[in-house]
Design a protein around this motif. Structure first.
Motif, PDB file in Angstrom:
ATOM      1  N   MET A   1      -7.467  12.961 -12.868  1.00 18.64           N
ATOM      2  CA  MET A   1      -6.527  12.854 -11.740  1.00 18.64           C
ATOM      3  C   MET A   1      -6.745  11.526 -11.018  1.00 18.64           C
ATOM      4  O   MET A   1      -7.882  11.162 -10.705  1.00 18.64           O
ATOM      5  N   LYS A   2      -5.654  10.799 -10.769  1.00 21.35           N
ATOM      6  CA  LYS A   2      -5.710   9.556 -10.006  1.00 21.35           C
ATOM      7  C   LYS A   2      -5.194   9.818  -8.588  1.00 21.35           C
ATOM      8  O   LYS A   2      -4.260  10.603  -8.384  1.00 21.35           O
ATOM      9  N   PHE A   3      -5.818   9.150  -7.606  1.00 19.52           N
ATOM     10  CA  PHE A   3      -5.444   9.309  -6.204  1.00 19.52           C
ATOM     11  C   PHE A   3      -5.096   7.946  -5.614  1.00 19.52           C
ATOM     12  O   PHE A   3      -5.877   6.998  -5.737  1.00 19.52           O
ATOM     13  N   ILE A   4      -3.929   7.868  -4.966  1.00 22.51           N
ATOM     14  CA  ILE A   4      -3.447   6.601  -4.417  1.00 22.51           C
ATOM     15  C   ILE A   4      -3.019   6.797  -2.969  1.00 22.51           C
ATOM     16  O   ILE A   4      -2.295   7.750  -2.656  1.00 22.51           O
ATOM     17  N   VAL A   5      -3.461   5.906  -2.076  1.00 24.83           N
ATOM     18  CA  VAL A   5      -2.996   5.887  -0.689  1.00 24.83           C
ATOM     19  C   VAL A   5      -2.379   4.520  -0.417  1.00 24.83           C
ATOM     20  O   VAL A   5      -3.025   3.487  -0.650  1.00 24.83           O
ATOM     21  N   LEU A   6      -1.133   4.510   0.051  1.00 28.15           N
ATOM     22  CA  LEU A   6      -0.414   3.272   0.356  1.00 28.15           C
ATOM     23  C   LEU A   6      -0.085   3.253   1.848  1.00 28.15           C
ATOM     24  O   LEU A   6       0.664   4.110   2.329  1.00 28.15           O
ATOM     25  N   VAL A   7      -0.637   2.290   2.575  1.00 24.06           N
ATOM     26  CA  VAL A   7      -0.477   2.220   4.024  1.00 24.06           C
ATOM     27  C   VAL A   7       0.343   0.984   4.400  1.00 24.06           C
ATOM     28  O   VAL A   7      -0.065  -0.147   4.127  1.00 24.06           O
ATOM     29  N   GLY A   8       1.487   1.222   5.026  1.00 25.37           N
ATOM     30  CA  GLY A   8       2.288   0.148   5.613  1.00 25.37           C
ATOM     31  C   GLY A   8       1.932   0.062   7.092  1.00 25.37           C
ATOM     32  O   GLY A   8       2.453   0.842   7.902  1.00 25.37           O
ATOM     33  N   ASP A   9       1.056  -0.836   7.442  1.00 24.54           N
ATOM     34  CA  ASP A   9       0.514  -0.900   8.796  1.00 24.54           C
ATOM     35  C   ASP A   9       1.629  -1.025   9.837  1.00 24.54           C
ATOM     36  O   ASP A   9       2.482  -1.906   9.741  1.00 24.54           O
ATOM     37  N   GLY A  10       1.605  -0.129  10.834  1.00 24.63           N
ATOM     38  CA  GLY A  10       2.541  -0.230  11.950  1.00 24.63           C
ATOM     39  C   GLY A  10       3.995   0.058  11.613  1.00 24.63           C
ATOM     40  O   GLY A  10       4.880  -0.259  12.419  1.00 24.63           O
ATOM     41  N   MET A  11       4.314   0.662  10.457  1.00 24.03           N
ATOM     42  CA  MET A  11       5.718   0.873  10.077  1.00 24.03           C
ATOM     43  C   MET A  11       6.476   1.753  11.060  1.00 24.03           C
ATOM     44  O   MET A  11       7.677   1.562  11.276  1.00 24.03           O
ATOM     45  N   GLU A 327      -1.984  12.821 -14.760  1.00 22.31           N
ATOM     46  CA  GLU A 327      -1.834  13.473 -13.468  1.00 22.31           C
ATOM     47  C   GLU A 327      -2.260  12.540 -12.342  1.00 22.31           C
ATOM     48  O   GLU A 327      -3.266  11.829 -12.450  1.00 22.31           O
ATOM     49  N   TYR A 328      -1.471  12.542 -11.259  1.00 18.83           N
ATOM     50  CA  TYR A 328      -1.814  11.690 -10.118  1.00 18.83           C
ATOM     51  C   TYR A 328      -1.225  12.263  -8.840  1.00 18.83           C
ATOM     52  O   TYR A 328      -0.314  13.090  -8.857  1.00 18.83           O
ATOM     53  N   ARG A 329      -1.785  11.819  -7.716  1.00 20.43           N
ATOM     54  CA  ARG A 329      -1.259  12.121  -6.390  1.00 20.43           C
ATOM     55  C   ARG A 329      -1.168  10.819  -5.615  1.00 20.43           C
ATOM     56  O   ARG A 329      -2.107  10.022  -5.618  1.00 20.43           O
ATOM     57  N   ILE A 330      -0.058  10.629  -4.932  1.00 22.29           N
ATOM     58  CA  ILE A 330       0.164   9.392  -4.182  1.00 22.29           C
ATOM     59  C   ILE A 330       0.638   9.736  -2.771  1.00 22.29           C
ATOM     60  O   ILE A 330       1.537  10.560  -2.597  1.00 22.29           O
ATOM     61  N   MET A 331       0.010   9.121  -1.787  1.00 25.51           N
ATOM     62  CA  MET A 331       0.362   9.337  -0.389  1.00 25.51           C
ATOM     63  C   MET A 331       0.815   8.022   0.223  1.00 25.51           C
ATOM     64  O   MET A 331       0.189   6.975   0.005  1.00 25.51           O
ATOM     65  N   VAL A 332       1.894   8.071   1.006  1.00 24.49           N
ATOM     66  CA  VAL A 332       2.398   6.888   1.694  1.00 24.49           C
ATOM     67  C   VAL A 332       2.552   7.199   3.177  1.00 24.49           C
ATOM     68  O   VAL A 332       2.980   8.304   3.546  1.00 24.49           O
ATOM     69  N   LEU A 333       2.191   6.221   4.025  1.00 29.35           N
ATOM     70  CA  LEU A 333       2.257   6.438   5.473  1.00 29.35           C
ATOM     71  C   LEU A 333       1.966   5.147   6.220  1.00 29.35           C
ATOM     72  O   LEU A 333       1.397   4.209   5.658  1.00 29.35           O
ATOM     73  N   PRO A 334       2.361   5.090   7.519  1.00 41.77           N
ATOM     74  CA  PRO A 334       1.852   4.049   8.415  1.00 41.77           C
ATOM     75  C   PRO A 334       0.497   4.512   8.960  1.00 41.77           C
ATOM     76  O   PRO A 334       0.153   5.693   8.857  1.00 41.77           O
ATOM     77  N   ASP A 335      -0.266   3.593   9.553  1.00 45.46           N
ATOM     78  CA  ASP A 335      -1.495   4.015  10.215  1.00 45.46           C
ATOM     79  C   ASP A 335      -1.230   4.417  11.666  1.00 45.46           C
ATOM     80  O   ASP A 335      -1.852   5.322  12.208  1.00 45.46           O
ATOM     81  N   HIS A 336      -0.286   3.750  12.306  1.00 49.39           N
ATOM     82  CA  HIS A 336       0.106   4.012  13.701  1.00 49.39           C
ATOM     83  C   HIS A 336       1.465   3.358  13.912  1.00 49.39           C
ATOM     84  O   HIS A 336       1.880   2.517  13.110  1.00 49.39           O
ATOM     85  N   PRO A 337       2.186   3.697  14.960  1.00 56.43           N
ATOM     86  CA  PRO A 337       3.407   2.948  15.276  1.00 56.43           C
ATOM     87  C   PRO A 337       3.057   1.596  15.919  1.00 56.43           C
ATOM     88  O   PRO A 337       2.067   1.493  16.647  1.00 56.43           O
ATOM     89  N   THR A 338       3.879   0.598  15.638  1.00 62.38           N
ATOM     90  CA  THR A 338       3.845  -0.676  16.377  1.00 62.38           C
ATOM     91  C   THR A 338       5.287  -0.991  16.772  1.00 62.38           C
ATOM     92  O   THR A 338       5.976  -1.772  16.101  1.00 62.38           O
ATOM     93  N   PRO A 339       5.797  -0.368  17.815  1.00 66.09           N
ATOM     94  CA  PRO A 339       7.204  -0.536  18.193  1.00 66.09           C
ATOM     95  C   PRO A 339       7.525  -1.974  18.577  1.00 66.09           C
ATOM     96  O   PRO A 339       6.797  -2.603  19.348  1.00 66.09           O
ATOM     97  N   VAL A 350       2.157   9.870  13.007  1.00 62.82           N
ATOM     98  CA  VAL A 350       2.936   9.099  12.039  1.00 62.82           C
ATOM     99  C   VAL A 350       3.384   9.983  10.879  1.00 62.82           C
ATOM    100  O   VAL A 350       2.726  10.969  10.546  1.00 62.82           O
ATOM    101  N   PRO A 351       4.515   9.646  10.255  1.00 67.22           N
ATOM    102  CA  PRO A 351       4.965  10.422   9.099  1.00 67.22           C
ATOM    103  C   PRO A 351       4.090  10.134   7.878  1.00 67.22           C
ATOM    104  O   PRO A 351       3.591   9.026   7.708  1.00 67.22           O
ATOM    105  N   PHE A 352       3.910  11.147   7.042  1.00 59.99           N
ATOM    106  CA  PHE A 352       3.261  10.914   5.749  1.00 59.99           C
ATOM    107  C   PHE A 352       3.949  11.764   4.693  1.00 59.99           C
ATOM    108  O   PHE A 352       4.509  12.828   4.981  1.00 59.99           O
ATOM    109  N   ALA A 353       3.933  11.252   3.478  1.00 66.35           N
ATOM    110  CA  ALA A 353       4.507  11.976   2.339  1.00 66.35           C
ATOM    111  C   ALA A 353       3.493  11.939   1.205  1.00 66.35           C
ATOM    112  O   ALA A 353       2.910  10.893   0.908  1.00 66.35           O
ATOM    113  N   LEU A 354       3.277  13.101   0.578  1.00 67.43           N
ATOM    114  CA  LEU A 354       2.304  13.234  -0.498  1.00 67.43           C
ATOM    115  C   LEU A 354       3.006  13.795  -1.733  1.00 67.43           C
ATOM    116  O   LEU A 354       3.506  14.921  -1.718  1.00 67.43           O
TER     117      LEU A 354
END
Length: 391
Positions: A1-11, A327-339, A350-354
């Motif tokens: 199983m591969k695990f991936i986290v993708l963070v778009g800072d301040g999205m 097999e893999y799992r991937i999560m995408v999210l911001p770390d915090h808002p930067t309005p 913040v929203p996250f999707a897995l």
């Protein structure tokens, strides 16, 4: 199983009138993050505890599975680790910006996003003059390091939070602050008269005429991700802070050519290097600073563009190739808002999707701040995200 986290800072952001009261995430074309949301499971995560300042240090520590209340010891020591600066048990490490002071105001927290090459020369000049009982270490662009044996109890303000305010009003305060104020004031004559700044001024660029120490702390004691979650892997970021968190977590730090921590970063290169890392390792954490920088600039158009670049070149670049890993799992999210309306970080969840290649989806159809609230996960504490990903 591969695990991936993708963070778009301040999205994450607030609805913006010029976007028809949509957030940048809602307005942007994000087919790849939408795919993860539609075919995965969703929720919102509280990455910043109420008792803590909403910074990328606290938020990303949380995303990586560490309760900040227990493990956070300051931003400076995390950046020291990324720069291979060893701290003694009594050393205090500060993040040290190069900033622009103009007419008594903090005009620019990044000195015009000064280049690393220019900044290295200026920090060297400051260290040569002021580094008797302390030491300055050059980092990336405007982000540097100050290590000394005092100043831990001073109250220091992040410069990106006080752009446009009077320098005199936002200087360090409280116990241990005088030594820091003295260093800040002494740096001005060194930097303002430097020939490099004379050239920047002639070229119409903001000059780097003050240092600004903040985010201080001692080295933290943290278990590795292998000890906590049974995984090991890599981290990819242009930001020293994130590299430092990764080192304390036991991750290998991968440097990507052209990764700048700014809007011109090598988005596609980050995806390519992450995929290469997954050939040998089971986990990769990819961080992209660009949306956060656009938020601090108050630039809506740039933020939408940064989000779209992140979606197309990082998220899409990964998704297009992950099928070959099984097999893999991937999560995408911001770390915090930067309005963009306030140009600084906030603490809203913040929203996250897995997405998992082996699990069913919920009923969310796109990735944004509001749709995620309807996801099956609901509201979770940020430091539990790694458990959701790995367990």
């Amino acid at each position: 199983m591969k695990f991936i986290v993708l963070v778009g800072d301040g999205m994450a952001d607030y609805p913006i009138p010029e976007l028809g009261d949509l957030t940048p995430l809602q307005a942007a074309n994000t087919p790849n993050m939408d795919f993860i949301a539609k075919h995965g499971r969703n929720g919102v995560a509280k990455t910043v505890p109420e008792s803590m300042t909403p910074g990328s240090d606290v938020a990303n520590l949380s995303i990586m599975g560490y309760d900040p209340v227990q493990y956070y010891a300051g931003r400076g020591p995390l950046e020291a680790a990324s720069m291979d600066v060893a701290l003694g048990k009594d050393d205090i490490a500060f993040r040290c910006n190069l900033i622009t002071e103009k007419d008594g105001l903090l005009a620019d927290y990044s000195a015009g996003h000064i280049s690393s090459e220019e900044a290295r020369i200026l920090i060297g000049a400051v260290d040569s003059e002021l580094g008797n009982d302390c030491k300055f270490h050059a980092g990336v662009s405007y982000r540097h390091l100050l290590v000394m044996g005092q100043g831990e109890r001073a109250v220091c303000t992040p410069p990106h939070d006080v752009v446009g305010q009077s320098i005199a009003d936002v200087l360090p305060r409280g116990e241990d602050s005088e030594i820091l104020i003295d260093l800040i004031r002494a740096s001005k004559s060194i930097l303002e008269t430097h020939e490099l700044n004379a050239k920047r001024k002639k070229d119409g660029k903001n000059i780097a005429n003050l240092i600004w120490p903040w985010g201080q702390g001692k080295a933290p004691l943290m278990p590795s991700l292998m000890e906590l979650y049974g995984i090991s892997g890599s981290i990819i970021s242009a930001v020293d802070l994130l590299k430092g968190i990764g080192k304390y977590a036991g991750l290998s730090v991968i440097d990507v050519p052209g990764a700048t921590g700014y809007l011109d970063t090598n988005f596609s290169g980050k995806a390519a290097y992450a995929l290469e890392s997954l050939q040998e390792r089971d986990f990769v954490f990819v961080h992209v600073e660009a949306p956060d920088e656009a938020g601090h600039m108050g630039n809506t158009e740039a933020k939408v563009r940064a989000i779209e670049d992140f979606d197309e070149k990082v998220v899409g670049g990964m998704l297009n190739e992950l099928g070959g890993f099984g097999e893999y799992r991937i999560m995408v999210l911001p770390d915090h808002p930067t309005p963009v309306s306030i140009k600084t970080h906030t603490r809203e969840p913040v929203p996250f999707a897995l997405y998992s290649s082996t699990r069913k989806a919920d009923y969310v159809n796109r990735f944004d701040e509001f749709s995620a609230r309807n996801g099956v996960f609901g509201l979770v504490e940020g430091h539990t995200l790694m458990k959701l990903l790995t367990k």
